[in-house]
Design a protein around this motif. Structure first.
Motif, PDB file in Angstrom:
ATOM      1  N   UNK A   1       0.841  -1.230  -0.042  1.00 19.76           N
ATOM      2  CA  UNK A   1       0.279  -0.055  -0.054  1.00 19.76           C
ATOM      3  C   UNK A   1       0.734   1.247   0.079  1.00 19.76           C
ATOM      4  N   UNK A   2       1.799   1.071   0.644  1.00 18.16           N
ATOM      5  CA  UNK A   2       2.875   2.236   0.829  1.00 18.16           C
ATOM      6  C   UNK A   2       3.592   2.688  -0.504  1.00 18.16           C
ATOM      7  N   UNK A   3       3.816   1.480  -1.334  1.00 14.29           N
ATOM      8  CA  UNK A   3       4.329   1.387  -2.641  1.00 14.29           C
ATOM      9  C   UNK A   3       3.292   2.039  -3.766  1.00 14.29           C
ATOM     10  N   UNK A   4       1.977   1.791  -3.541  1.00 15.08           N
ATOM     11  CA  UNK A   4       1.289   2.353  -4.302  1.00 15.08           C
ATOM     12  C   UNK A   4       1.004   3.987  -4.337  1.00 15.08           C
ATOM     13  N   UNK A   5       0.462   4.402  -5.294  1.00 14.57           N
ATOM     14  CA  UNK A   5       0.136   5.978  -5.424  1.00 14.57           C
ATOM     15  C   UNK A   5      -1.002   6.305  -6.473  1.00 14.57           C
ATOM     16  N   UNK A   6      -1.785   7.085  -5.931  1.00 17.69           N
ATOM     17  CA  UNK A   6      -3.174   7.482  -6.532  1.00 17.69           C
ATOM     18  C   UNK A   6      -2.539   7.910  -8.117  1.00 17.69           C
ATOM     19  N   UNK A   7      -1.189   8.559  -8.149  1.00 15.22           N
ATOM     20  CA  UNK A   7      -0.862   9.396  -9.488  1.00 15.22           C
ATOM     21  C   UNK A   7      -0.518   8.002 -10.492  1.00 15.22           C
TER      22      UNK A   7
ATOM     23  N   UNK B   1      -4.845  -2.094  -2.959  1.00 16.12           N
ATOM     24  CA  UNK B   1      -5.567  -0.762  -2.547  1.00 16.12           C
ATOM     25  C   UNK B   1      -6.830  -0.659  -3.361  1.00 16.12           C
ATOM     26  N   UNK B   2      -7.357  -1.754  -3.683  1.00 11.80           N
ATOM     27  CA  UNK B   2      -8.659  -2.058  -4.330  1.00 11.80           C
ATOM     28  C   UNK B   2      -9.784  -1.577  -3.090  1.00 11.80           C
ATOM     29  N   UNK B   3     -10.709  -0.591  -3.266  1.00  9.79           N
ATOM     30  CA  UNK B   3     -11.598  -0.236  -2.491  1.00  9.79           C
ATOM     31  C   UNK B   3     -10.984   0.705  -1.321  1.00  9.79           C
ATOM     32  N   UNK B   4      -9.674   0.881  -1.339  1.00  9.11           N
ATOM     33  CA  UNK B   4      -9.138   1.781  -0.174  1.00  9.11           C
ATOM     34  C   UNK B   4      -9.569   3.437  -0.409  1.00  9.11           C
ATOM     35  N   UNK B   5      -9.408   4.045   0.557  1.00  5.83           N
ATOM     36  CA  UNK B   5      -9.487   5.463   0.309  1.00  5.83           C
ATOM     37  C   UNK B   5      -8.664   6.289  -0.655  1.00  5.83           C
ATOM     38  N   UNK B   6      -9.185   6.995  -1.310  1.00  3.78           N
ATOM     39  CA  UNK B   6      -8.228   7.765  -2.613  1.00  3.78           C
ATOM     40  C   UNK B   6      -8.497   6.953  -3.857  1.00  3.78           C
ATOM     41  N   UNK B   7      -8.814   5.878  -3.683  1.00  2.00           N
ATOM     42  CA  UNK B   7      -8.859   4.768  -4.982  1.00  2.00           C
ATOM     43  C   UNK B   7     -10.126   4.610  -5.399  1.00  2.00           C
ATOM     44  N   UNK B   8     -11.248   5.301  -5.042  1.00  2.00           N
ATOM     45  CA  UNK B   8     -12.678   5.122  -5.381  1.00  2.00           C
ATOM     46  C   UNK B   8     -13.155   5.056  -6.801  1.00  2.00           C
TER      47      UNK B   8
ATOM     48  N   UNK C   1      -3.205  -3.631 -10.936  1.00  2.00           N
ATOM     49  CA  UNK C   1      -2.608  -2.513 -10.379  1.00  2.00           C
ATOM     50  C   UNK C   1      -3.292  -2.508  -8.980  1.00  2.00           C
ATOM     51  N   UNK C   2      -4.665  -2.275  -8.795  1.00  2.00           N
ATOM     52  CA  UNK C   2      -5.140  -2.042  -7.815  1.00  2.00           C
ATOM     53  C   UNK C   2      -5.263  -3.535  -6.628  1.00  2.00           C
TER      54      UNK C   2
END
Length: 252
Positions: free
Chosen positions: A94-100, A123-130, A117-118
Motif C-alpha cells: 500500500x505504501x508503494x502504491x500511489x494515486x498518481x 488498494x482496491x476499495x481503499x480511500x483515494x482509489x474509489x 494494479x489495484x
C-alpha cells in the motif's frame, strides 16, 4: 489478515472471510493440519491400547499428546508469523502504491492493467482509489458477461450438434441484467463522471450483444431490463432464447 476480495481484516485462522465469504487458504490449511493431527493421534492411541499393557499405553499416549500439543503450538506460531508477514507485506504494498500511478493507468484506458494494479498493491476499495475501484467493478462485470458470451459462441461454432445448457444462458442474462438494471443496489449508480461515458458504452455494447447473440428485439431487451422480479421471470427469457435459436431446452 486482509481479504483478497473485499479487503476486510480478520484473524488468519478463519477458513473464510466473515464479511464476503471469500475462502481463506491460510485458514483452511490450518484447519486441515489440525484435523490430520487429531486423526493421527486417535489412530495411534487405538493401536497402542490394543497391543500393549495399559500402563505402557498411558505413558506413550501422554508423550504423544504432549507432542501433539507442541506440534499445534508450533503450527499456531508458524501461521501467526505468516499472518504477520502477510500483513506487513500488505502495508508495504500500500505504501508503494500511489494515486498518481493509478491515474496514469486509468488515462490509458487499460482497465485490465488497472485491475491488476489495484489488487497487486492491495488498494482496491481503499480511500483515494474509489474512482479506479468503480472503473474496475464495471470492467469486471462486463468481462464476465463477454467471456460467457464468447464461450457460448465457441461451442455453437465448433459443436453445432450440441445444445447449450440452460445455465449457460442464465449466467449471461444475469450479468447483462446487472449491467443494464438501474436502481440503488446495482453498479449502475456511477459516482464519478469519468466513468459515466465508459459505463454508457458498456451498456450499449451489452444491448447490442443481446440483440446479436440471442436475436432479442429492442422491445424484448427493454422488457428484460424493466421486469420487476427478474429471478421469477428468468426462465421465461431463457426459454424464449432457446426457442428463437432453435435449441432444445432442458431444465438444469
Amino acid at each position: 489478515m486482509k481479504c483478497s476480495k473485499c479487503g476486510y481484516d480478520y484473524p488468519a485462522r478463519e477458513t473464510k472471510c466473515p464479511y464476503c465469504g471469500e475462502p481463506n487458504k491460510l485458514g483452511m490449511e490450518w484447519e486441515k493440519e489440525e484435523d490430520e493431527t487429531r486423526k493421527e493421534t486417535l489412530l495411534t492411541k487405538a493401536k497402542v491400547l490394543h497391543s500393549m499393557p495399559l500402563y505402557v499405553a498411558n505413558k506413550i499416549m501422554n508423550i504423544i499428546l504432549l507432542l501433539a500439543v507442541v506440534l499445534l503450538v508450533v503450527l499456531f506460531l508458524v501461521f501467526f508469523i505468516l499472518g504477520y508477514v502477510d500483513e506487513k507485506h500488505t502495508e508495504h504494498q500500500k505504501r508503494s502504491a500511489s494515486v498518481e500511478a493509478a491515474e496514469e493507468i486509468f488515462k490509458t484506458g487499460d482497465n485490465a492493467a488497472l485491475d491488476a494494479y489495484l489488487h497487486e498493491y492491495e488498494v482496491y476499495a481503499e480511500d483515494g482509489y474509489e474512482k479506479y475501484t468503480e472503473r474496475v467493478d464495471i470492467y469486471d462485470r462486463y468481462s464476465h458477461f463477454i467471456e460467457d458470451v464468447m464461450d457460448l459462441r465457441e461451442k455453437s461454432d465448433w459443436e453445432s450438434d450440441k445444445t447449450p445448457r440452460a445455465y449457460e444462458v442464465e449466467d449471461i442474462l444475469y450479468y447483462a441484467h446487472e449491467i443494464l438494471l438501474q436502481d440503488d443496489y446495482r453498479i449502475s449508480e456511477i459516482e464519478f463522471q469519468e466513468n459515466q461515458k465508459y459505463f454508457s458504452e458498456i451498456q450499449q455494447n451489452t444491448i447490442a450483444t443481446l440483440m446479436g447473440a440471442f436475436e432479442m428485439t429492442e422491445k424484448e431487451v427493454q422488457d428484460f431490463v424493466e421486469c420487476d422480479h427478474y429471478y421469477d421471470e428468468e426462465g421465461t427469457f431463457v426459454k424464449m432464447i432457446f426457442e428463437r435459436k432453435g435449441w432444445e431446452y432442458e431444465e438444469n
